[in-house]
Design a protein around this motif. Sequence first.
Motif: not given
Length: 113
Positions: A43-53, A87-101
């Motif tokens: 699920t990606i949330t780059i669009d603030p109005k709608n979740a996208r898949f 990572l320093e005691g954190l268990k990362i389960t998800e990474t999302q990178v959004y670019l806008k322009g």
Amino acid sequence: MEHHIHPTVDEIYEALYPTMPTLSKTTIYSTLKLFAEKGAIQTITIDPKNARFDADIAPHAHFQCECCGMIKDVELAAMPSCKEVDLEGLKITETQVYLKGLCNNCYKQEKND
């Protein structure tokens, strides 16, 4: 998946409704939620109005044009797969990178105006 689209529940519903008129948006949402929980889609949330898949669950970023709203996948050479990383005691389960322009078309139009 060969298609690099990032549909909303409404877009999926509109595409399926003609052949499945008894289908509900609730069913689509529930199915997508289950797929995301099982790691089959993200699920990606780059669009603030709608979740996208997105069916591409490999590490990648997303770009959204601020003018036309187009969303596309962006491969980043340094994009880490952070699942199950400590990572320093954190268990990362998800990474999302959004670019806008601006996409190429909107940027060209802006320059010509």
